[in-house]
Design an enzyme around this catalytic site. Structure first.
Site, PDB file in Angstrom:
ATOM      1  N   GLY A  35       0.835  -1.046  -0.599  1.00  0.00           N
ATOM      2  CA  GLY A  35      -0.374  -0.047  -0.036  1.00  0.00           C
ATOM      3  C   GLY A  35       0.637   1.186   0.037  1.00  0.00           C
ATOM      4  CB  ILE A  36      -0.089   4.986   1.878  1.00  0.00           C
ATOM      5  CG1 ILE A  36      -0.767   4.683   1.373  1.00  0.00           C
ATOM      6  CG2 ILE A  36       0.682   6.131   2.206  1.00  0.00           C
ATOM      7  CD1 ILE A  36      -2.488   5.840   1.602  1.00  0.00           C
TER       8      ILE A  36
ATOM      9  N   GLY B  10      -1.452   1.002   9.320  1.00  0.00           N
ATOM     10  CA  GLY B  10      -3.018   1.475  10.203  1.00  0.00           C
ATOM     11  C   GLY B  10      -4.195   0.793   9.582  1.00  0.00           C
ATOM     12  CB  ILE B  11      -6.459  -1.269  10.378  1.00  0.00           C
ATOM     13  CG1 ILE B  11      -6.495  -1.119  12.154  1.00  0.00           C
ATOM     14  CG2 ILE B  11      -5.375  -2.472  10.312  1.00  0.00           C
ATOM     15  CD1 ILE B  11      -7.026  -2.228  13.070  1.00  0.00           C
TER      16      ILE B  11
ATOM     17  CE1 TYR C 137      -8.337   4.919   9.604  1.00  0.00           C
ATOM     18  CE2 TYR C 137      -9.523   7.189   8.016  1.00  0.00           C
ATOM     19  CZ  TYR C 137      -8.460   5.407   7.693  1.00  0.00           C
ATOM     20  OH  TYR C 137      -7.075   5.983   7.485  1.00  0.00           O
TER      21      TYR C 137
HETATM   22  P1  NDP Z   1      -3.105  -1.506   4.029  1.00  0.00           P
HETATM   23  O1  NDP Z   1      -3.986  -0.973   4.118  1.00  0.00           O
HETATM   24  O2  NDP Z   1      -3.039  -1.428   1.972  1.00  0.00           O
HETATM   25  O3  NDP Z   1      -1.983  -1.573   4.074  1.00  0.00           O
HETATM   26  C1  NDP Z   1      -1.954  -1.100   5.676  1.00  0.00           C
HETATM   27  C2  NDP Z   1      -0.019  -1.945   6.264  1.00  0.00           C
HETATM   28  O4  NDP Z   1      -0.352  -1.700   7.818  1.00  0.00           O
HETATM   29  C3  NDP Z   1       0.403  -3.335   6.047  1.00  0.00           C
HETATM   30  O5  NDP Z   1       1.682  -3.190   5.550  1.00  0.00           O
HETATM   31  C4  NDP Z   1       0.382  -3.827   6.836  1.00  0.00           C
HETATM   32  O6  NDP Z   1       0.714  -4.705   7.409  1.00  0.00           O
HETATM   33  C5  NDP Z   1       0.211  -3.106   8.349  1.00  0.00           C
HETATM   34  N1  NDP Z   1      -0.326  -2.845   9.853  1.00  0.00           N
HETATM   35  C6  NDP Z   1      -1.998  -3.477  10.049  1.00  0.00           C
HETATM   36  N2  NDP Z   1      -1.685  -3.176  11.149  1.00  0.00           N
HETATM   37  C7  NDP Z   1       0.095  -3.532  12.013  1.00  0.00           C
HETATM   38  C8  NDP Z   1       0.420  -3.517  12.869  1.00  0.00           C
HETATM   39  N3  NDP Z   1      -0.591  -3.991  14.032  1.00  0.00           N
HETATM   40  N4  NDP Z   1       1.275  -3.878  12.742  1.00  0.00           N
HETATM   41  C9  NDP Z   1       2.483  -3.587  11.539  1.00  0.00           C
HETATM   42  N5  NDP Z   1       2.086  -3.507  10.715  1.00  0.00           N
HETATM   43  C10 NDP Z   1       0.587  -3.004  10.543  1.00  0.00           C
HETATM   44  O7  NDP Z   1      -2.836  -0.018   3.927  1.00  0.00           O
HETATM   45  P2  NDP Z   1      -2.351   1.793   3.693  1.00  0.00           P
HETATM   46  O8  NDP Z   1      -1.932   1.743   2.566  1.00  0.00           O
HETATM   47  O9  NDP Z   1      -3.922   2.158   2.860  1.00  0.00           O
HETATM   48  O10 NDP Z   1      -2.826   2.800   4.190  1.00  0.00           O
HETATM   49  C11 NDP Z   1      -1.545   3.438   5.034  1.00  0.00           C
HETATM   50  C12 NDP Z   1      -1.466   4.429   6.271  1.00  0.00           C
HETATM   51  O11 NDP Z   1      -2.257   5.675   4.700  1.00  0.00           O
HETATM   52  C13 NDP Z   1      -3.184   4.181   7.340  1.00  0.00           C
HETATM   53  O12 NDP Z   1      -2.608   4.374   7.813  1.00  0.00           O
HETATM   54  C14 NDP Z   1      -3.908   4.945   6.764  1.00  0.00           C
HETATM   55  O13 NDP Z   1      -5.290   4.739   7.324  1.00  0.00           O
HETATM   56  C15 NDP Z   1      -3.703   5.876   6.353  1.00  0.00           C
HETATM   57  N6  NDP Z   1      -4.624   6.343   5.446  1.00  0.00           N
HETATM   58  C16 NDP Z   1      -5.148   5.719   4.070  1.00  0.00           C
HETATM   59  C17 NDP Z   1      -5.856   6.099   2.868  1.00  0.00           C
HETATM   60  C18 NDP Z   1      -6.091   5.043   2.141  1.00  0.00           C
HETATM   61  O14 NDP Z   1      -7.524   6.015   1.178  1.00  0.00           O
HETATM   62  N7  NDP Z   1      -5.377   4.371   1.009  1.00  0.00           N
HETATM   63  C19 NDP Z   1      -6.195   7.285   3.518  1.00  0.00           C
HETATM   64  C20 NDP Z   1      -6.328   8.089   4.354  1.00  0.00           C
HETATM   65  C21 NDP Z   1      -5.037   7.560   5.375  1.00  0.00           C
HETATM   66  P3  NDP Z   1       0.303  -6.264   7.076  1.00  0.00           P
HETATM   67  O15 NDP Z   1       1.175  -6.487   5.430  1.00  0.00           O
HETATM   68  O16 NDP Z   1       1.305  -8.005   7.539  1.00  0.00           O
HETATM   69  O17 NDP Z   1      -0.854  -6.946   6.458  1.00  0.00           O
END
Ligand code: NDP
Length: 240
Positions: A13-14, A84-85, A147
């Site tokens: 992701g990001i 983030g989740i 969130y």
């Molecule tokens: P993704 O769901 O695509 O990726 C999330 C990442 O966070 C994964 O690498 C995951 O690991 C990791 N992660 C989740 N929980 C944990 C944990 N407990 N410990 C360690 N790592 C963890 O998310 P996005 O790329 O979409 O989002 C990235 C950030 O941007 C987040 O904070 C999100 O809230 C924020 N955001 C995203 C938006 C969007 O439109 N996508 C908009 C605004 C904000 P694993 O691969 O192992 O699951």
């Protein structure tokens, strides 16, 4: 020597775009992940970026993970709190565990990671911290009290910590992404997503690279005068 950057949730992701942007800037990057082994393995194989598994919600796991990174690569000078989740539902349908998981992962993680790296940054008089917030922390969003509260908390956390870090050469900033084309957003039903895109003035979802560019700017060595700020990267959807 190259500065060491740790990106939480940095393997997809990001986060993966952030890891790549920091590598392109000459940083030694380590990307954290939680459980998706397949994504982490292919990210490492494709990019050559080291990965480290730990749960950012768990203080002891963060401590062990950070110790491993420091022992192998050196002190962490750039920290990107990106993991983030979402666990969406209206307040009346939201269970306590959905609230806790979102607050712990998005906001508690910032405490854990900053608490465990800030002292080293202070001692070396250099640090760059970027916390990934959200447009929904700025504007609120139906079905996301957890969130929105967590991301809004990130923005307050950032401004408070920026004040603590300023005289030690540590900058602390936030980025508030709008809707970005990642798995998190692809989980939104198509009809809802079309309505969201219709409200984005630039007429498209963001790309992960749009956000990574902001992180590269805020973590640059010569960005020392930018601190306590929130950079909105949202295609004009919310001008804040
Ligand atoms: P993704 O769901 O695509 O990726 C999330 C990442 O966070 C994964 O690498 C995951 O690991 C990791 N992660 C989740 N929980 C944990 C944990 N407990 N410990 C360690 N790592 C963890 O998310 P996005 O790329 O979409 O989002 C990235 C950030 O941007 C987040 O904070 C999100 O809230 C924020 N955001 C995203 C938006 C969007 O439109 N996508 C908009 C605004 C904000 P694993 O691969 O192992 O699951």
């Amino acid at each position: 020597m190259a500065r060491v950057a740790l990106v939480t949730g940095g393997t997809r992701g990001i986060g993966s775009a952030i890891s790549l942007a920091l590598k392109a800037q000459g940083r030694t990057v380590v990307a954290n992940y939680a459980s998706n082994e397949a994504a982490a393995a292919s990210f490492q194989a494709e990019t050559g970026i080291a990965v480290v598994k730990f749960n950012v919600c768990d203080y002891e796991e963060c401590e062990a993970g950070i110790a491993k990174v420091v022992a192998e690569y050196g002190p962490i000078e750039i920290l990107v709190n990106n993991a983030g989740i979402t666990r969406d539902g209206t307040l009346l349908r939201m269970r306590r565990d959905m609230w806790d998981a979102v607050l712990d992962t998005n906001l508690g993680s910032c405490f854990n990671m900053c608490k465990l790296t800030f002292e080293g940054m202070r001692d070396r008089k250099y640090g760059r911290v970027v916390n990934i917030g959200s447009i929904n922390g700025q504007a609120g969003q139906y079905g996301q009290v957890n969130y929105a509260a967590a991301k809004s908390g990130i923005h307050g956390f950032t401004k408070a910590l920026a004040q603590e870090g300023a005289r030690f050469g540590i900058t602390v900033n936030a980025i508030a992404p709008g809707y970005v084309d990642t798995e998190m957003v692809r989980a939104v039903p198509g009809e809802v997503l079309r309505k969201i895109v219709a409200k984005i003035p630039v007429g498209r979802l963001g790309q992960a690279e749009d956000i990574a560019r902001g992180v590269a700017f805020l973590t640059a060595d010569d960005a020392g005068f930018v601190t306590g700020s929130t950079l909105s990267i949202n295609g004009g959807m919310h001008m804040y």
